[in-house]
Scaffold this active site. Structure first.
Site, PDB file in Angstrom:
ATOM      1  N   ASP A   1       0.921  -1.217  -0.091  1.00 27.21           N
ATOM      2  CA  ASP A   1       0.035   0.180  -0.054  1.00 27.21           C
ATOM      3  C   ASP A   1       0.978   1.264   0.170  1.00 27.21           C
ATOM      4  OD1 ASP A   1      -2.732   1.239   0.462  1.00 27.21           O
ATOM      5  OD2 ASP A   1      -1.586   1.950   2.503  1.00 27.21           O
TER       6      ASP A   1
ATOM      7  N   GLU B   1       1.362  -0.368  -4.891  1.00 32.44           N
ATOM      8  CA  GLU B   1       0.367   0.785  -5.215  1.00 32.44           C
ATOM      9  C   GLU B   1       1.145   1.988  -5.294  1.00 32.44           C
ATOM     10  OE1 GLU B   1      -3.816   2.853  -3.772  1.00 32.44           O
ATOM     11  OE2 GLU B   1      -1.876   2.679  -2.324  1.00 32.44           O
TER      12      GLU B   1
END
Length: 460
Positions: free
Chosen positions: A243, A267
Protein backbone atom coordinates in the site's frame (compact mmCIF):
# COMPACT_ATOMS: atom_id res chain seq x y z
CA UNK A 1 -6.38 3.66 0.49
CA UNK A 2 -8.81 6.24 1.79
CA UNK A 3 -8.73 8.13 5.02
CA UNK A 4 -9.84 11.05 7.08
CA UNK A 5 -7.78 12.36 9.95
CA UNK A 6 -9.07 13.80 13.19
CA UNK A 7 -7.12 14.77 16.25
CA UNK A 8 -8.08 12.89 19.28
CA UNK A 9 -8.76 13.41 22.15
CA UNK A 10 -8.61 12.74 19.17
CA UNK A 11 -7.96 9.37 17.82
CA UNK A 12 -6.57 8.65 14.42
CA UNK A 13 -9.33 7.07 12.39
CA UNK A 14 -9.33 5.59 8.92
CA UNK A 15 -12.57 5.19 7.08
CA UNK A 16 -11.03 3.33 4.72
CA UNK A 17 -8.66 4.45 2.73
CA UNK A 18 13.28 -16.14 -3.25
CA UNK A 19 13.74 -17.78 -0.56
CA UNK A 20 11.49 -19.98 1.54
CA UNK A 21 12.68 -19.84 5.15
CA UNK A 22 11.39 -21.79 8.13
CA UNK A 23 10.07 -19.86 11.13
CA UNK A 24 11.80 -20.81 14.38
CA UNK A 25 11.27 -19.98 18.07
CA UNK A 26 14.72 -18.43 18.44
CA UNK A 27 14.90 -15.21 20.38
CA UNK A 28 15.66 -12.11 18.39
CA UNK A 29 18.09 -9.60 19.85
CA UNK A 30 16.87 -6.02 19.55
CA UNK A 31 16.40 -2.93 21.67
CA UNK A 32 12.77 -3.24 22.66
CA UNK A 33 10.77 -4.89 25.39
CA UNK A 34 9.24 -7.50 23.09
CA UNK A 35 12.57 -9.16 22.33
CA UNK A 36 11.88 -12.56 23.81
CA UNK A 37 8.22 -13.10 22.99
CA UNK A 38 7.45 -16.39 21.24
CA UNK A 39 5.79 -16.51 17.86
CA UNK A 40 2.05 -17.19 18.19
CA UNK A 41 1.35 -20.37 16.29
CA UNK A 42 -1.35 -19.93 13.68
CA UNK A 43 -1.55 -23.37 12.15
CA UNK A 44 -2.05 -21.78 8.73
CA UNK A 45 -1.16 -23.72 5.60
CA UNK A 46 2.41 -23.07 4.51
CA UNK A 47 2.72 -21.53 1.08
CA UNK A 48 4.19 -23.41 -1.88
CA UNK A 49 4.94 -22.34 -5.43
CA UNK A 50 1.77 -21.35 -7.29
CA UNK A 51 0.97 -19.53 -10.49
CA UNK A 52 0.19 -15.99 -9.30
CA UNK A 53 0.92 -13.57 -12.11
CA UNK A 54 0.14 -15.89 -15.01
CA UNK A 55 -3.66 -15.89 -15.16
CA UNK A 56 -5.99 -13.36 -13.48
CA UNK A 57 -6.07 -11.89 -9.97
CA UNK A 58 -9.25 -11.21 -7.98
CA UNK A 59 -9.39 -8.25 -5.61
CA UNK A 60 -11.44 -10.07 -2.99
CA UNK A 61 -12.91 -7.04 -1.23
CA UNK A 62 -14.27 -3.54 -1.69
CA UNK A 63 -14.44 -0.50 0.55
CA UNK A 64 -16.63 -1.03 3.61
CA UNK A 65 -17.39 -4.70 3.10
CA UNK A 66 -19.88 -5.86 5.74
CA UNK A 67 -18.52 -5.66 9.27
CA UNK A 68 -19.27 -8.25 11.92
CA UNK A 69 -16.55 -10.75 11.12
CA UNK A 70 -18.23 -12.47 8.16
CA UNK A 71 -16.01 -11.51 5.24
CA UNK A 72 -13.40 -14.27 5.41
CA UNK A 73 -16.17 -16.87 5.28
CA UNK A 74 -17.86 -15.04 2.40
CA UNK A 75 -14.67 -15.11 0.38
CA UNK A 76 -13.91 -18.73 1.30
CA UNK A 77 -17.23 -19.81 -0.16
CA UNK A 78 -16.40 -18.24 -3.51
CA UNK A 79 -12.88 -19.60 -3.94
CA UNK A 80 -13.71 -22.88 -5.73
CA UNK A 81 -15.82 -21.11 -8.36
CA UNK A 82 -13.19 -18.40 -8.86
CA UNK A 83 -10.51 -21.03 -9.37
CA UNK A 84 -12.74 -22.86 -11.84
CA UNK A 85 -13.23 -19.60 -13.76
CA UNK A 86 -9.48 -19.17 -14.21
CA UNK A 87 -8.45 -16.95 -11.29
CA UNK A 88 -4.99 -17.78 -9.95
CA UNK A 89 -4.66 -15.37 -7.01
CA UNK A 90 -6.87 -13.56 -4.50
CA UNK A 91 -5.83 -10.25 -2.98
CA UNK A 92 -7.13 -9.82 0.57
CA UNK A 93 -7.49 -6.56 2.53
CA UNK A 94 -5.04 -5.86 5.39
CA UNK A 95 -5.78 -8.80 7.64
CA UNK A 96 -4.53 -7.79 11.07
CA UNK A 97 -5.87 -5.65 13.92
CA UNK A 98 -6.01 -1.95 13.20
CA UNK A 99 -6.77 1.12 15.30
CA UNK A 100 -10.50 1.01 14.59
CA UNK A 101 -10.78 -2.63 15.62
CA UNK A 102 -13.78 -4.52 14.29
CA UNK A 103 -14.83 -1.57 12.11
CA UNK A 104 -11.52 -0.97 10.37
CA UNK A 105 -10.73 -1.86 6.77
CA UNK A 106 -7.18 -2.48 7.98
CA UNK A 107 -5.31 0.48 6.52
CA UNK A 108 -4.66 1.95 9.98
CA UNK A 109 -2.43 -0.89 11.26
CA UNK A 110 -1.76 -1.38 14.96
CA UNK A 111 -0.72 -5.01 15.63
CA UNK A 112 0.76 -6.79 12.60
CA UNK A 113 0.50 -10.18 14.33
CA UNK A 114 -3.13 -10.06 15.51
CA UNK A 115 -5.24 -11.80 12.85
CA UNK A 116 -8.30 -11.75 15.10
CA UNK A 117 -7.24 -13.46 18.32
CA UNK A 118 -6.42 -10.67 20.83
CA UNK A 119 -8.86 -8.41 22.65
CA UNK A 120 -7.53 -5.00 21.72
CA UNK A 121 -8.71 -1.91 19.86
CA UNK A 122 -12.24 -2.73 21.00
CA UNK A 123 -12.59 -6.20 19.49
CA UNK A 124 -11.14 -9.68 19.27
CA UNK A 125 -11.97 -10.33 15.63
CA UNK A 126 -11.01 -7.97 12.86
CA UNK A 127 -13.73 -6.52 10.63
CA UNK A 128 -13.29 -9.58 8.42
CA UNK A 129 -13.30 -12.39 10.98
CA UNK A 130 -11.15 -14.49 13.28
CA UNK A 131 -7.74 -16.08 13.07
CA UNK A 132 -9.35 -19.49 12.52
CA UNK A 133 -11.45 -18.12 9.67
CA UNK A 134 -8.55 -16.59 7.76
CA UNK A 135 -6.60 -19.80 8.30
CA UNK A 136 -9.49 -21.69 6.74
CA UNK A 137 -9.63 -19.22 3.85
CA UNK A 138 -5.94 -19.64 3.07
CA UNK A 139 -6.20 -23.43 3.32
CA UNK A 140 -9.22 -23.45 0.99
CA UNK A 141 -7.41 -21.20 -1.47
CA UNK A 142 -4.38 -23.45 -1.53
CA UNK A 143 -6.48 -26.57 -2.00
CA UNK A 144 -7.89 -24.85 -5.09
CA UNK A 145 -4.39 -23.89 -6.29
CA UNK A 146 -5.01 -20.20 -5.61
CA UNK A 147 -2.31 -17.89 -4.33
CA UNK A 148 -3.23 -15.55 -1.49
CA UNK A 149 -1.91 -11.99 -1.71
CA UNK A 150 -1.53 -10.08 1.58
CA UNK A 151 -2.08 -6.31 1.65
CA UNK A 152 0.99 -4.87 3.39
CA UNK A 153 0.63 -1.40 4.98
CA UNK A 154 4.01 -0.26 6.28
CA UNK A 155 4.11 3.46 5.54
CA UNK A 156 2.23 4.48 8.67
CA UNK A 157 0.68 3.13 11.86
CA UNK A 158 -2.29 4.13 14.00
CA UNK A 159 -3.66 3.50 17.47
CA UNK A 160 -0.56 4.22 19.54
CA UNK A 161 -0.74 5.93 22.91
CA UNK A 162 0.55 9.42 23.54
CA UNK A 163 4.11 9.81 24.73
CA UNK A 164 6.56 12.63 25.19
CA UNK A 165 8.70 12.91 22.06
CA UNK A 166 12.10 14.62 22.33
CA UNK A 167 12.30 14.99 18.54
CA UNK A 168 9.16 17.11 18.36
CA UNK A 169 9.31 18.81 21.75
CA UNK A 170 5.78 17.67 22.46
CA UNK A 171 3.68 14.53 22.60
CA UNK A 172 3.03 12.13 19.73
CA UNK A 173 0.80 9.06 19.32
CA UNK A 174 3.79 6.77 18.87
CA UNK A 175 3.71 4.37 21.85
CA UNK A 176 2.67 1.01 20.38
CA UNK A 177 2.39 -1.95 22.77
CA UNK A 178 0.54 -4.63 20.75
CA UNK A 179 -1.06 -7.53 22.61
CA UNK A 180 0.87 -10.00 20.47
CA UNK A 181 4.04 -8.70 22.12
CA UNK A 182 5.67 -8.44 18.71
CA UNK A 183 6.99 -5.28 17.04
CA UNK A 184 6.42 -2.82 19.85
CA UNK A 185 7.22 0.71 18.66
CA UNK A 186 8.09 4.08 20.11
CA UNK A 187 8.94 7.56 18.85
CA UNK A 188 12.39 6.23 17.87
CA UNK A 189 10.79 4.18 15.08
CA UNK A 190 8.90 7.03 13.42
CA UNK A 191 9.70 10.40 11.86
CA UNK A 192 11.26 12.66 13.00
CA UNK A 193 14.08 10.80 14.74
CA UNK A 194 17.85 10.77 15.10
CA UNK A 195 18.29 9.53 11.50
CA UNK A 196 16.21 12.07 9.60
CA UNK A 197 13.03 14.09 9.90
CA UNK A 198 11.11 12.48 7.02
CA UNK A 199 11.26 9.96 4.20
CA UNK A 200 9.53 9.88 0.83
CA UNK A 201 6.11 10.77 2.20
CA UNK A 202 3.78 10.67 5.19
CA UNK A 203 0.08 9.88 5.01
CA UNK A 204 -2.88 11.59 6.64
CA UNK A 205 -0.97 12.77 9.70
CA UNK A 206 -0.44 9.24 10.98
CA UNK A 207 2.86 8.24 12.63
CA UNK A 208 5.23 7.59 9.72
CA UNK A 209 7.49 4.53 10.07
CA UNK A 210 11.19 5.11 9.52
CA UNK A 211 12.47 2.35 7.25
CA UNK A 212 16.08 3.38 7.72
CA UNK A 213 15.94 2.12 11.30
CA UNK A 214 17.51 -1.31 11.70
CA UNK A 215 14.89 -2.20 14.28
CA UNK A 216 12.08 -1.52 11.81
CA UNK A 217 13.86 -3.46 9.04
CA UNK A 218 14.36 -6.41 11.39
CA UNK A 219 10.68 -6.61 12.26
CA UNK A 220 9.51 -6.13 8.70
CA UNK A 221 11.69 -8.75 6.99
CA UNK A 222 15.01 -9.61 8.66
CA UNK A 223 14.02 -11.36 11.90
CA UNK A 224 13.08 -15.01 11.94
CA UNK A 225 9.68 -13.88 13.28
CA UNK A 226 9.43 -10.79 11.06
CA UNK A 227 6.20 -9.82 9.37
CA UNK A 228 7.45 -11.15 6.04
CA UNK A 229 8.52 -14.54 7.37
CA UNK A 230 5.59 -15.00 9.71
CA UNK A 231 3.09 -14.15 6.98
CA UNK A 232 4.81 -16.46 4.48
CA UNK A 233 5.89 -19.40 6.57
CA UNK A 234 3.31 -19.52 9.36
CA UNK A 235 0.17 -17.96 7.90
CA UNK A 236 0.80 -19.23 4.38
CA UNK A 237 0.49 -16.04 2.32
CA UNK A 238 2.00 -16.38 -1.15
CA UNK A 239 2.52 -12.78 -2.25
CA UNK A 240 2.31 -9.14 -1.36
CA UNK A 241 0.44 -6.01 -2.37
CA UNK A 242 2.17 -2.97 -0.89
CA UNK A 243 0.00 0.00 0.00
CA UNK A 244 1.00 3.63 -0.67
CA UNK A 245 4.52 2.91 -1.86
CA UNK A 246 5.04 6.59 -2.64
CA UNK A 247 5.56 6.96 1.10
CA UNK A 248 8.86 5.07 1.31
CA UNK A 249 11.77 4.07 -0.86
CA UNK A 250 11.46 1.18 -3.34
CA UNK A 251 14.26 -0.76 -1.65
CA UNK A 252 11.84 -1.51 1.20
CA UNK A 253 9.64 -3.54 -1.14
CA UNK A 254 12.69 -5.11 -2.76
CA UNK A 255 14.15 -6.21 0.58
CA UNK A 256 10.83 -7.60 1.82
CA UNK A 257 10.34 -9.59 -1.38
CA UNK A 258 13.92 -10.84 -1.38
CA UNK A 259 13.53 -12.08 2.20
CA UNK A 260 10.63 -14.43 1.40
CA UNK A 261 9.94 -14.43 -2.35
CA UNK A 262 6.43 -14.40 -3.74
CA UNK A 263 4.54 -12.31 -6.26
CA UNK A 264 4.86 -8.63 -5.33
CA UNK A 265 2.97 -5.56 -6.56
CA UNK A 266 3.02 -1.97 -5.37
CA UNK A 267 0.34 0.72 -5.34
CA UNK A 268 2.24 3.62 -6.87
CA UNK A 269 -0.69 5.88 -7.64
CA UNK A 270 0.54 7.83 -10.64
CA UNK A 271 -0.71 8.04 -14.22
CA UNK A 272 2.75 8.53 -15.71
CA UNK A 273 3.91 5.28 -17.30
CA UNK A 274 7.59 6.22 -17.12
CA UNK A 275 7.30 6.92 -13.39
CA UNK A 276 5.63 3.56 -12.82
CA UNK A 277 8.35 1.82 -14.80
CA UNK A 278 11.10 3.52 -12.79
CA UNK A 279 9.52 2.48 -9.50
CA UNK A 280 8.90 -1.11 -10.65
CA UNK A 281 12.47 -1.48 -11.85
CA UNK A 282 13.87 -0.07 -8.59
CA UNK A 283 11.64 -2.23 -6.40
CA UNK A 284 12.07 -5.26 -8.67
CA UNK A 285 8.32 -5.72 -8.37
CA UNK A 286 5.15 -5.26 -10.35
CA UNK A 287 3.08 -2.07 -10.19
CA UNK A 288 -0.59 -1.37 -10.69
CA UNK A 289 -0.85 0.20 -14.14
CA UNK A 290 -2.56 3.48 -13.30
CA UNK A 291 -1.44 4.81 -16.66
CA UNK A 292 -3.54 2.14 -18.37
CA UNK A 293 -6.44 2.80 -16.00
CA UNK A 294 -6.56 6.52 -16.79
CA UNK A 295 -6.21 5.93 -20.54
CA UNK A 296 -9.18 3.55 -20.45
CA UNK A 297 -11.19 6.00 -18.35
CA UNK A 298 -10.53 8.85 -20.76
CA UNK A 299 -11.10 6.68 -23.83
CA UNK A 300 -14.57 5.61 -22.71
CA UNK A 301 -15.61 8.88 -21.07
CA UNK A 302 -14.58 11.01 -24.06
CA UNK A 303 -15.53 8.59 -26.85
CA UNK A 304 -11.95 8.52 -28.05
CA UNK A 305 -10.53 5.03 -28.34
CA UNK A 306 -7.27 6.42 -29.72
CA UNK A 307 -6.42 6.92 -26.03
CA UNK A 308 -5.88 3.16 -25.89
CA UNK A 309 -2.78 3.66 -28.02
CA UNK A 310 -1.26 5.86 -25.31
CA UNK A 311 1.69 5.20 -23.03
CA UNK A 312 1.13 2.54 -20.37
CA UNK A 313 3.28 0.36 -18.16
CA UNK A 314 1.96 -2.74 -19.95
CA UNK A 315 3.49 -1.41 -23.17
CA UNK A 316 6.81 -0.54 -21.56
CA UNK A 317 7.16 -3.70 -19.48
CA UNK A 318 4.18 -6.05 -19.52
CA UNK A 319 5.92 -8.35 -17.04
CA UNK A 320 5.68 -5.62 -14.38
CA UNK A 321 2.16 -4.37 -15.18
CA UNK A 322 -0.90 -5.29 -13.11
CA UNK A 323 -3.86 -3.91 -15.03
CA UNK A 324 -7.25 -3.09 -13.49
CA UNK A 325 -10.57 -1.41 -14.24
CA UNK A 326 -11.60 -0.52 -10.68
CA UNK A 327 -10.47 -1.05 -7.13
CA UNK A 328 -11.46 -0.20 -3.55
CA UNK A 329 -10.10 3.33 -3.91
CA UNK A 330 -11.07 4.41 -7.39
CA UNK A 331 -13.91 3.43 -9.71
CA UNK A 332 -14.24 6.08 -12.41
CA UNK A 333 -15.07 3.98 -15.47
CA UNK A 334 -18.84 4.13 -15.36
CA UNK A 335 -20.02 3.77 -18.97
CA UNK A 336 -19.38 0.59 -20.95
CA UNK A 337 -17.10 -0.75 -18.23
CA UNK A 338 -17.16 -4.21 -19.82
CA UNK A 339 -15.18 -2.73 -22.73
CA UNK A 340 -12.38 -1.86 -20.32
CA UNK A 341 -12.36 -5.45 -19.09
CA UNK A 342 -12.29 -6.61 -22.71
CA UNK A 343 -9.18 -4.47 -23.10
CA UNK A 344 -7.20 -5.65 -20.08
CA UNK A 345 -8.20 -9.31 -20.50
CA UNK A 346 -6.99 -9.41 -24.11
CA UNK A 347 -3.80 -7.41 -23.69
CA UNK A 348 -0.48 -8.03 -22.02
CA UNK A 349 0.02 -7.55 -18.30
CA UNK A 350 -1.54 -9.32 -15.31
CA UNK A 351 -5.23 -8.38 -15.06
CA UNK A 352 -6.97 -7.82 -11.73
CA UNK A 353 -10.77 -8.05 -11.45
CA UNK A 354 -12.65 -6.03 -8.86
CA UNK A 355 -14.94 -8.06 -6.56
CA UNK A 356 -18.05 -5.93 -7.02
CA UNK A 357 -17.71 -5.89 -10.80
CA UNK A 358 -17.51 -9.67 -10.86
CA UNK A 359 -20.00 -10.59 -8.14
CA UNK A 360 -22.52 -7.74 -8.31
CA UNK A 361 -22.36 -5.18 -11.10
CA UNK A 362 -21.35 -6.73 -14.41
CA UNK A 363 -22.32 -9.87 -16.34
CA UNK A 364 -20.34 -12.67 -14.70
CA UNK A 365 -20.75 -14.89 -17.76
CA UNK A 366 -19.11 -12.25 -19.95
CA UNK A 367 -16.27 -11.83 -17.48
CA UNK A 368 -15.76 -15.59 -17.23
CA UNK A 369 -15.62 -15.74 -21.02
CA UNK A 370 -13.00 -12.99 -21.11
CA UNK A 371 -10.97 -14.75 -18.39
CA UNK A 372 -11.03 -17.96 -20.43
CA UNK A 373 -9.91 -16.10 -23.55
CA UNK A 374 -7.12 -14.41 -21.59
CA UNK A 375 -5.84 -17.69 -20.20
CA UNK A 376 -6.17 -19.76 -23.37
CA UNK A 377 -6.01 -17.54 -26.45
CA UNK A 378 -4.54 -14.10 -25.70
CA UNK A 379 -0.88 -15.05 -26.05
CA UNK A 380 2.20 -13.39 -27.48
CA UNK A 381 3.15 -9.77 -28.01
CA UNK A 382 0.75 -7.15 -29.33
CA UNK A 383 0.40 -5.37 -32.66
CA UNK A 384 -1.91 -2.33 -32.63
CA UNK A 385 -3.88 -2.37 -35.86
CA UNK A 386 -6.39 0.48 -35.79
CA UNK A 387 -7.95 3.11 -33.54
CA UNK A 388 -10.32 6.03 -33.97
CA UNK A 389 -12.98 7.62 -31.75
CA UNK A 390 -15.26 4.57 -31.88
CA UNK A 391 -13.16 1.57 -32.91
CA UNK A 392 -10.05 -0.16 -31.63
CA UNK A 393 -8.40 -3.26 -33.10
CA UNK A 394 -5.31 -5.11 -31.89
CA UNK A 395 -3.65 -8.48 -32.52
CA UNK A 396 -1.90 -10.82 -30.10
CA UNK A 397 0.79 -12.66 -32.01
CA UNK A 398 1.20 -15.85 -30.01
CA UNK A 399 -0.17 -19.29 -30.74
CA UNK A 400 -3.04 -19.28 -31.38
CA UNK A 401 -3.30 -15.53 -30.71
CA UNK A 402 -6.33 -13.33 -31.17
CA UNK A 403 -7.78 -10.30 -32.91
CA UNK A 404 -9.70 -8.06 -30.47
CA UNK A 405 -12.18 -5.58 -31.93
CA UNK A 406 -13.75 -3.02 -29.57
CA UNK A 407 -16.63 -0.92 -30.91
CA UNK A 408 -17.93 2.01 -28.84
CA UNK A 409 -20.29 3.35 -31.51
CA UNK A 410 -24.08 3.03 -31.63
CA UNK A 411 -24.11 0.57 -34.54
CA UNK A 412 -22.44 -2.58 -35.79
CA UNK A 413 -19.06 -1.97 -37.41
CA UNK A 414 -16.98 -4.01 -39.85
CA UNK A 415 -13.30 -3.75 -40.68
CA UNK A 416 -10.66 -5.53 -42.73
CA UNK A 417 -7.71 -6.52 -40.56
CA UNK A 418 -4.40 -8.26 -41.03
CA UNK A 419 -4.11 -11.51 -39.06
CA UNK A 420 -1.40 -14.12 -38.54
CA UNK A 421 -3.50 -16.83 -40.19
CA UNK A 422 -3.56 -17.62 -43.90
CA UNK A 423 -6.53 -19.46 -45.43
CA UNK A 424 -7.86 -20.30 -41.96
CA UNK A 425 -11.39 -20.37 -40.56
CA UNK A 426 -11.75 -18.13 -37.54
CA UNK A 427 -14.58 -17.42 -35.12
CA UNK A 428 -15.55 -14.92 -32.46
CA UNK A 429 -14.97 -16.60 -29.10
CA UNK A 430 -17.26 -14.19 -27.26
CA UNK A 431 -20.38 -15.33 -29.12
CA UNK A 432 -21.21 -11.73 -30.02
CA UNK A 433 -20.86 -12.48 -33.74
CA UNK A 434 -21.98 -15.59 -35.59
CA UNK A 435 -19.56 -15.02 -38.46
CA UNK A 436 -16.96 -17.69 -39.21
CA UNK A 437 -14.91 -16.05 -41.96
CA UNK A 438 -11.94 -17.60 -43.73
CA UNK A 439 -8.80 -15.51 -43.86
CA UNK A 440 -7.36 -14.79 -47.27
CA UNK A 441 -4.11 -16.26 -48.45
CA UNK A 442 -2.46 -12.95 -47.59
CA UNK A 443 -3.88 -13.29 -44.02
CA UNK A 444 -6.41 -10.44 -44.31
CA UNK A 445 -10.04 -10.91 -43.22
CA UNK A 446 -13.16 -8.86 -42.53
CA UNK A 447 -14.45 -8.94 -38.94
CA UNK A 448 -17.26 -7.16 -37.13
CA UNK A 449 -18.21 -5.95 -33.65
CA UNK A 450 -21.58 -5.01 -32.10
CA UNK A 451 -22.47 -1.53 -30.81
CA UNK A 452 -20.84 -0.73 -27.48
CA UNK A 453 -19.41 -4.22 -27.56
CA UNK A 454 -16.49 -6.31 -28.70
CA UNK A 455 -15.49 -9.45 -30.53
CA UNK A 456 -12.41 -11.59 -30.08
CA UNK A 457 -11.35 -13.73 -33.01
CA UNK A 458 -9.11 -16.76 -33.12
CA UNK A 459 -8.70 -20.00 -35.05
CA UNK A 460 -11.75 -22.18 -34.87
Amino acid sequence: MKCIFTTAVAIFFLWGCANDMDVTEQEVQNNNSNTNRAIPQSGGSVSTARSAGTKVMMQAFYWDVPSGGTWWNTVSGKLPSWASAGIDAVWLPPATKAQNGGYSMGYDPFDYFDFGSYNQMGSIETRFGSLAEIQSLISTAHSNDLSVIADIVVNHNSGGSSQSNPYTGGSTWTDFQPASGLFARSYNDFHPNNVHTADAGSFGGFPDLCHDKTYVQDWLYNNSNSIAKYYKNTMGFDGWRFDFVKGFEPWVVKNFKNAVGGFTVGEYWDGNAATLETWANSAEASAFDFACYYKMRDALANNDLTQLNGDMLLKRNAYRAVTFVANHDTDEIYTNKILAYAYILTHEGYPCIFYRDYEEWLDKNKLNNLIWIHNNKALGNTTYLYADNDEYVARRNGSPGIIVYINNSDSWQERWVDTNWASTTIKDFTGNSAWEPVTQADTWVKVQAPPHGYTIWSVK
